[in-house]
Design a protein around this motif. Structure first.
Motif, PDB file in Angstrom:
ATOM      1  N   GLN B 103       0.947  -1.086   0.061  1.00  0.00           N
ATOM      2  CA  GLN B 103       0.119   0.092  -0.061  1.00  0.00           C
ATOM      3  C   GLN B 103       0.746   1.062  -0.027  1.00  0.00           C
ATOM      4  O   GLN B 103       0.794   2.043  -0.577  1.00  0.00           O
ATOM      5  CB  GLN B 103      -0.966  -0.012   1.103  1.00  0.00           C
ATOM      6  CG  GLN B 103      -2.005  -1.259   1.078  1.00  0.00           C
ATOM      7  CD  GLN B 103      -2.853  -1.281   2.170  1.00  0.00           C
ATOM      8  OE1 GLN B 103      -3.948  -1.915   2.095  1.00  0.00           O
ATOM      9  NE2 GLN B 103      -2.672  -0.573   3.468  1.00  0.00           N
ATOM     10  N   THR B 152      -8.986   3.435  -3.632  1.00  0.00           N
ATOM     11  CA  THR B 152      -9.926   1.907  -3.570  1.00  0.00           C
ATOM     12  C   THR B 152      -9.420   1.006  -4.589  1.00  0.00           C
ATOM     13  O   THR B 152      -9.150   1.414  -5.817  1.00  0.00           O
ATOM     14  CB  THR B 152     -11.438   2.193  -3.512  1.00  0.00           C
ATOM     15  OG1 THR B 152     -11.635   2.452  -5.088  1.00  0.00           O
ATOM     16  CG2 THR B 152     -11.838   3.439  -2.743  1.00  0.00           C
ATOM     17  N   GLN B 153      -9.622  -0.243  -4.267  1.00  0.00           N
ATOM     18  CA  GLN B 153      -9.323  -1.249  -5.582  1.00  0.00           C
ATOM     19  C   GLN B 153     -10.289  -0.851  -6.681  1.00  0.00           C
ATOM     20  O   GLN B 153     -10.024  -1.191  -7.794  1.00  0.00           O
ATOM     21  CB  GLN B 153      -9.852  -2.699  -4.860  1.00  0.00           C
ATOM     22  CG  GLN B 153      -8.815  -3.194  -3.813  1.00  0.00           C
ATOM     23  CD  GLN B 153      -7.370  -3.182  -4.150  1.00  0.00           C
ATOM     24  OE1 GLN B 153      -7.037  -3.910  -5.317  1.00  0.00           O
ATOM     25  NE2 GLN B 153      -6.396  -2.777  -3.714  1.00  0.00           N
ATOM     26  N   TYR B 156      -8.551   1.541  -9.024  1.00  0.00           N
ATOM     27  CA  TYR B 156      -7.279   1.216  -9.435  1.00  0.00           C
ATOM     28  C   TYR B 156      -8.074   0.365 -10.703  1.00  0.00           C
ATOM     29  O   TYR B 156      -7.302   0.306 -11.536  1.00  0.00           O
ATOM     30  CB  TYR B 156      -6.659   0.216  -8.566  1.00  0.00           C
ATOM     31  CG  TYR B 156      -5.726   0.946  -7.502  1.00  0.00           C
ATOM     32  CD1 TYR B 156      -4.670   1.907  -7.997  1.00  0.00           C
ATOM     33  CD2 TYR B 156      -6.050   0.725  -6.053  1.00  0.00           C
ATOM     34  CE1 TYR B 156      -4.062   2.590  -6.831  1.00  0.00           C
ATOM     35  CE2 TYR B 156      -5.104   1.412  -5.159  1.00  0.00           C
ATOM     36  CZ  TYR B 156      -4.359   2.285  -5.672  1.00  0.00           C
ATOM     37  OH  TYR B 156      -3.514   3.024  -4.795  1.00  0.00           O
ATOM     38  N   THR B 163      -3.576  -4.602  -9.047  1.00  0.00           N
ATOM     39  CA  THR B 163      -2.842  -4.235  -7.603  1.00  0.00           C
ATOM     40  C   THR B 163      -2.436  -5.709  -7.151  1.00  0.00           C
ATOM     41  O   THR B 163      -2.639  -6.792  -7.820  1.00  0.00           O
ATOM     42  CB  THR B 163      -3.665  -3.748  -6.671  1.00  0.00           C
ATOM     43  OG1 THR B 163      -4.698  -4.702  -6.378  1.00  0.00           O
ATOM     44  CG2 THR B 163      -4.183  -2.408  -7.016  1.00  0.00           C
ATOM     45  N   GLU B 165      -3.098  -6.876  -4.383  1.00  0.00           N
ATOM     46  CA  GLU B 165      -4.346  -7.611  -4.052  1.00  0.00           C
ATOM     47  C   GLU B 165      -4.809  -8.193  -4.929  1.00  0.00           C
ATOM     48  O   GLU B 165      -5.377  -9.426  -4.716  1.00  0.00           O
ATOM     49  CB  GLU B 165      -5.229  -6.445  -3.362  1.00  0.00           C
ATOM     50  CG  GLU B 165      -5.033  -5.871  -2.388  1.00  0.00           C
ATOM     51  CD  GLU B 165      -3.889  -4.622  -2.426  1.00  0.00           C
ATOM     52  OE1 GLU B 165      -3.466  -4.286  -3.306  1.00  0.00           O
ATOM     53  OE2 GLU B 165      -3.631  -3.729  -1.219  1.00  0.00           O
ATOM     54  N   MET B 166      -5.128  -7.676  -6.048  1.00  0.00           N
ATOM     55  CA  MET B 166      -5.724  -8.506  -7.252  1.00  0.00           C
ATOM     56  C   MET B 166      -4.949  -9.765  -7.721  1.00  0.00           C
ATOM     57  O   MET B 166      -5.652 -10.763  -7.887  1.00  0.00           O
ATOM     58  CB  MET B 166      -5.910  -7.640  -8.482  1.00  0.00           C
ATOM     59  CG  MET B 166      -6.751  -6.343  -8.052  1.00  0.00           C
ATOM     60  SD  MET B 166      -6.951  -5.154  -9.590  1.00  0.00           S
ATOM     61  CE  MET B 166      -7.596  -3.576  -8.790  1.00  0.00           C
ATOM     62  N   ARG B 204      -9.347  -7.755 -11.943  1.00  0.00           N
ATOM     63  CA  ARG B 204      -9.479  -6.446 -12.111  1.00  0.00           C
ATOM     64  C   ARG B 204     -10.749  -5.980 -12.820  1.00  0.00           C
ATOM     65  O   ARG B 204     -11.492  -5.214 -12.606  1.00  0.00           O
ATOM     66  CB  ARG B 204      -8.219  -5.925 -13.010  1.00  0.00           C
ATOM     67  CG  ARG B 204      -8.195  -4.446 -13.127  1.00  0.00           C
ATOM     68  CD  ARG B 204      -7.248  -4.037 -14.140  1.00  0.00           C
ATOM     69  NE  ARG B 204      -7.797  -4.299 -15.467  1.00  0.00           N
ATOM     70  CZ  ARG B 204      -8.912  -3.836 -16.172  1.00  0.00           C
ATOM     71  NH1 ARG B 204      -9.522  -2.700 -15.660  1.00  0.00           N
ATOM     72  NH2 ARG B 204      -9.152  -4.197 -17.348  1.00  0.00           N
ATOM     73  N   ASP B 387     -10.813   2.970   1.710  1.00  0.00           N
ATOM     74  CA  ASP B 387     -11.225   1.854   0.771  1.00  0.00           C
ATOM     75  C   ASP B 387     -12.005   0.929   1.928  1.00  0.00           C
ATOM     76  O   ASP B 387     -11.746  -0.187   2.086  1.00  0.00           O
ATOM     77  CB  ASP B 387     -10.068   1.036   0.364  1.00  0.00           C
ATOM     78  CG  ASP B 387     -10.671   0.262  -0.959  1.00  0.00           C
ATOM     79  OD1 ASP B 387     -12.054   0.250  -0.984  1.00  0.00           O
ATOM     80  OD2 ASP B 387      -9.939  -0.509  -1.380  1.00  0.00           O
ATOM     81  N   GLN B 429     -16.278   0.420  -3.376  1.00  0.00           N
ATOM     82  CA  GLN B 429     -16.518  -0.874  -3.628  1.00  0.00           C
ATOM     83  C   GLN B 429     -18.092  -1.251  -2.788  1.00  0.00           C
ATOM     84  O   GLN B 429     -17.983  -0.678  -1.646  1.00  0.00           O
ATOM     85  CB  GLN B 429     -15.449  -1.771  -3.023  1.00  0.00           C
ATOM     86  CG  GLN B 429     -14.177  -1.713  -3.529  1.00  0.00           C
ATOM     87  CD  GLN B 429     -13.288  -2.902  -3.406  1.00  0.00           C
ATOM     88  OE1 GLN B 429     -13.030  -3.668  -3.787  1.00  0.00           O
ATOM     89  NE2 GLN B 429     -12.470  -2.630  -2.173  1.00  0.00           N
TER      90      GLN B 429
END
Lengths: 636, 636
Positions: B103, B152-153, B156, B163, B165-166, B204, B387, B429
């Motif tokens: 992050q 936030t995801q 992105y 990311t 995270e993805m 994504r 987020d 989200q």
């Protein structure tokens, strides 16, 4: 409320030797464990017949708190005389004979001149202390249909006769809903024909069409008649039975009574090993629900466990033995035909049905068509003579998700459809067994294929289990499938206990299995839009909303457990009338807030209820609400 | 296998007074109960990222007996570092920060200069021995999105950025299926788009379309990222939390770890009463799964439990307080609009959502539109900055079969659809909460309406319960509905425990709820035809067929219980390799017979397998079978 168990005053026992007597005494000492007395918060009531005034149909009635201003809720009651405080229970004598007079009155049955005697092989040659005590059958006269006369409910129905059994189940299915306001029908029944109200004539028609059965051997007059069919309440079956490894007479009678106490509609005795005959006597004579068996299990015992040594003669002898005892339905694996066996060879779990695998082995060893298939007409003749119902076994059912809906399974199902017509032609009642292990997306096809190929004969399924990954929890994996297939049209659901795949169920497992399947069956009834189903849910939900804790417990399937869970955090008696519970505590209860809202919004809503009207009237309502004291706290 | 719990060597604690320290020591003494160590029969393994090599995605690997000649089975693992024997657990320090570097590397977040201090009202003014110990937050730096930058995801994803995270969740979802043979897809997915293999780019795309979320507050770097969406594995949520009546810090951390050990993917802290802030710190800092809350609960506590006294300012303050602590998703009941409240007045059970009833009461009292609805854009701005994902609450969900799918419920659902678009426009989200109590025939409509009105944002339902009549067994009444709605497309299932409607769940209830919902979620994955699902069932079924008892236990959701049930009747170690079980005993095993059949029929079947061919070859096969020794007994 507890009833007195009759003390073990032994009746005349001319043929009982001392060893046997000792064993019987042992059983008697155990009868203290047979659960009797009314269910918590319930009262046993009976409704009399009109066509046949001698009929007394039992119900369980749950009265609610006077503040509710509601009539009692009537609940289907499969528990038999054990929950009737006016009946003395003595498992050594067996239950009262509910149906004897009806059957004899018809004059269509007569005592068998020379009933079959018990033979050593019936109990696996057990002797001495290994032999289970014999039930005193001196009061059990064996009957058989009189040649040329009707004897099965199917035959009566086809001849247009409404029997006492038919009126009995009609009354039973209605749950006294004639006393209630007409219900709004709501559900998806997938083409079923569930009537608003069940008449004896409707029962007759359904049986005549083969769409329902009343499993009841004429030699099991202790049975309280019940009906299995797609247009009636969904029923559940509990399996009990000892094995070569475990269990005994008193355990099995206890499990029988225990299972029906919690709601089992039928019980199958799946005993294997020794003592099969003697244990079955104890079970049948003490059962108010139909008892099913798989005769091939006992036949196999008679040939020392060697499948290849099975013969039609041994099997036939076993059918007569069990029919004379009073077994109400037989699982017959006549659909396991020789050509189907190789279809299972590439399965992940092969053949998982015991009966199916025995017959498959016999067929392969002899390279002959199954003797059950070849002698099917003979089997029909035997079963017809006692009105033993067919439960056509699915010996090739899938034992894993991977094997669901394969060619072996459906080839057998189509054969069961052929056999159904033959059985009907012989006057027999028929239901069809189904799987097994089936993922959710393949469940409906099972019901559709069964309806299509088996001519709407009632479907009776084991689960199905919707995943294989939860040994120890297969009551739950299967309740998901059972609820769904019940909704789609299955008439009876065979329970699965937490011990499935792992061991023999004990008392707690039996209860868990039965309650879980009562849930599945009732969820199915609701979804089918059965007119007698939702009254129970609504009564419980009103009790919940109004904080009538005792009513909520008593209306539940298991009042004791519900009360125990509640008391785990709020044990005091005062909490039973508290307007909150431990989840939110006293200050925070949504139900309480909601009651405030209802009180103040009721007048508003009664006037219209549309969104626009509601919005228009909100200012006035708000003022009233605040004036009425809008505090959220509840005084305890 | 058990890991050493770090002894309670206290770190520097400059601001902790003695009373607080005592209380903390009390907590520390309890940490012995935190369950650690690998799951029975399992090994913790990690898969490294490719785009982001610093990623280490955990799995649980179950090796099977060498005789099976099969690779280990890879199982989704939500249990976090607690099951990693190389990690020292100290709940006083909290978990390692998995995500911090990712992050910070992005440079899109920055420390908050003046994070909000804990205030007395955050813990309901609890003090002295009534105050739960504070978690030492000196290592917890509070971050916030940098203005003008994505955070936030969702943002992105919309910008085309994959990311870490993805990639993490892509690896996680595949369950290493790249190592397996391609599966045959089999299922009914009702229009979902489940890929054969999950790529980071697919993740994504799904997030960018709003069809999936990765709930993870930037202030909860301990989270192991997971994804919630219809085209991924179905997830489950477990609720924990103390109430005004019960529970304490150590109980809640224990329940958290216990729930994730058995498979909870998310946990909601539904605490009410005092100490909400302090307990939440302990939970978040020790949680590797996303934590959700219902902020209105704490806001209500801050105004002394008087719903009418709630203000936007108190609520806003609570959102910031919890966002800075690291809550990953908020249930926001912004769909409970003033005009919908009267629609609930004629319901059997009114409003059963706590949040819903609080907002309904507020709306009625003030005769004003909900401040959550009116300030929705402000809420979005706050949540976006950390987020925090939306879980748009269904405050008007039905609390009984009678109230299912009514106008109040669907009016709110449509509003949640409007709010979804607003939240997306703000970069947030979003997932949508759903019911509740719904009979089977009304479940699909819930999914259909949600997909239609909420633009495919992930659906997150509580059950639904398919009947009201089984208090004490609502994990089962709801598992039926949960499995079905999961199949239809619900992305996350909120568990229901046996204590539902009756009390707060204890440890056993949490486990029962989690296992039951793992069953429902997996049954749904199977029925959807998820390509990673069936390998687990098949591996277990092969183990069952081949009498690999230990493998059967270890591959099950709960090896300990499966083993205990098996051992209840066959306790000896030798029985673990026996080719029979207690259900049938040694002479009678269908699996064994089936193996004989397979052995002899295999050659035959491999040559063709059609019915005609099978029949033609039966004579030869029969001869071989008998020659090969067709005896049914098994030597023990």
């Amino acid at each position: 409320m507890n009833i007195v168990v009759t003390p073990p005053a032994l009746p005349e026992e001319p043929n009982v030797d001392l060893a046997l007597k000792d064993a019987r005494d042992q059983v008697m000492r155990e009868t203290g464990t047979i659960p009797t007395g009314e269910r918590a918060g319930s009262r046993k009531v009976y409704v009399q017949g009109e066509l046949y005034p001698e009929i007394r149909v039992p119900f369980r009635e749950v009265a609610v708190h006077p503040s509710a201003n509601e009539p009692p809720v009537t609940i289907y009651d499969s528990s038999g005389p054990y929950t009737d405080p006016t009946v003395s229970i003595d498992i050594k004598r067996g239950l009262p004979k509910v149906k004897s007079s009806w059957q004899l009155d018809r004059g269509d049955i007569a005592p068998v001149a020379n009933p079959r005697d018990v033979r050593p092989e019936d109990n696996g040659h057990a002797s001495g202390r290994h032999l289970a005590p014999r039930f005193d059958t001196s009061n059990h006269r064996v009957f058989k249909g009189v040649p040329g006369r009707p004897v099965t409910q199917y035959e009566y129905a086809r001849q247009g006769v409404i029997t006492p059994e038919m009126e009995y189940v009609a009354i039973r299915e209605n749950l006294r809903r004639e006393q209630s306001a007409p219900c709004v029908r709501d559900g998806e029944d997938f083409g079923a024909s569930i009537p608003d109200f069940v008449t004896p004539e409707f029962v007759r028609q359904e049986i005549a069409r083969g769409r329902a059965i009343i499993p009841h051997n004429i030699n099991h007059p202790e049975v309280e008649p019940m009906i299995i069919g797609r247009n009636f309440l969904v029923k559940i079956n509990a399996n009990i039975g000892n094995s070569a490894v475990l269990s005994s007479v008193d355990d099995e009678v206890d499990k029988l009574v225990w299972a029906t106490r919690w709601g089992a509609d039928n019980v199958m005795d799946l005993s294997t090993g020794r003592n099969i005959h003697n244990i079955r006597d104890w079970i049948i004579r003490n059962s108010s629900v139909p008892i099913g068996t798989v005769p091939i299990y006992q036949a196999l015992e008679k040939v020392g466990g060697i499948a290849e040594d099975l013969t039609w003669e041994v099997y036939r002898d076993t059918l007569i033995e069990q029919a004379e005892q009073g077994v109400d339905y037989f699982t017959i694996h006549a659909g396991v035909r020789l050509p189907f066996v190789p279809l299972t060879a590439n399965r992940v779990t092969g053949i998982v049905s015991r009966g199916g695998s025995i017959m498959a082995k016999w067929c392969l060893s002899h390279h002959r068509e199954s003797f059950l298939y070849e002698h099917f007409a003979d089997i029909c003749e035997i079963m017809r003579a006692y009105d033993v119902s067919f439960s056509l076994g699915d010996g090739l059912r899938p034992g894993s998700i991977a094997d669901a809906n394969d060619e072996a399974q459906f080839a057998e199902l189509r054969t069961l459809g052929e056999l159904t017509k033959i059985a009907w032609d012989h006057g027999c009642q028929v239901m069809i067994e189904g799987p097994g292990h089936v993922p959710m997306h393949k469940i409906k096809a099972n019901m559709d294929e069964q309806l299509k190929h088996c001519h709407e004969a009632p479907f009776y399924t084991l689960g199905p289990l919707t995943t294989d990954i939860a040994p120890g929890y297969d009551h739950i994996t299967s309740a998901i499938g059972a609820a769904m297939i019940g909704w789609f049209g299955t008439a009876m659901l065979c329970y699965v206990t937490p011990k499935e795949h792992l061991g023999l169920p004990d008392r707690q497992d039996v209860k868990d299995g039965v309650i879980t399947y009562k849930i599945a069956a009732h969820a199915a009834d609701l979804a089918k839009g059965h007119p007698a189903a939702r009254a129970h849910d609504d009564a419980l939900s009103r009790a919940r909303f109004e904080f009538r804790w005792e009513d909520q417990f008593n209306l539940g399937l298991d009042p004791e457990t519900a009360r125990k869970y509640h008391d785990a955090t709020l044990p005091k008696e005062a909490h039973k009338t508290a307007h909150f519970c431990s989840m939110c505590g006293p200050k925070f209860c949504s139900m309480k807030i909601s009651q405030d809202i209802r009180r103040d919004a009721q007048a508003q809503n009664d006037a219209g209820g549309s969104l626009a009207e509601a919005e228009a009237g909100m200012a006035e309502m708000s003022a009233k609400f605040r004036a009425g004291g809008g505090a959220i706290e509840v005084k305890v």
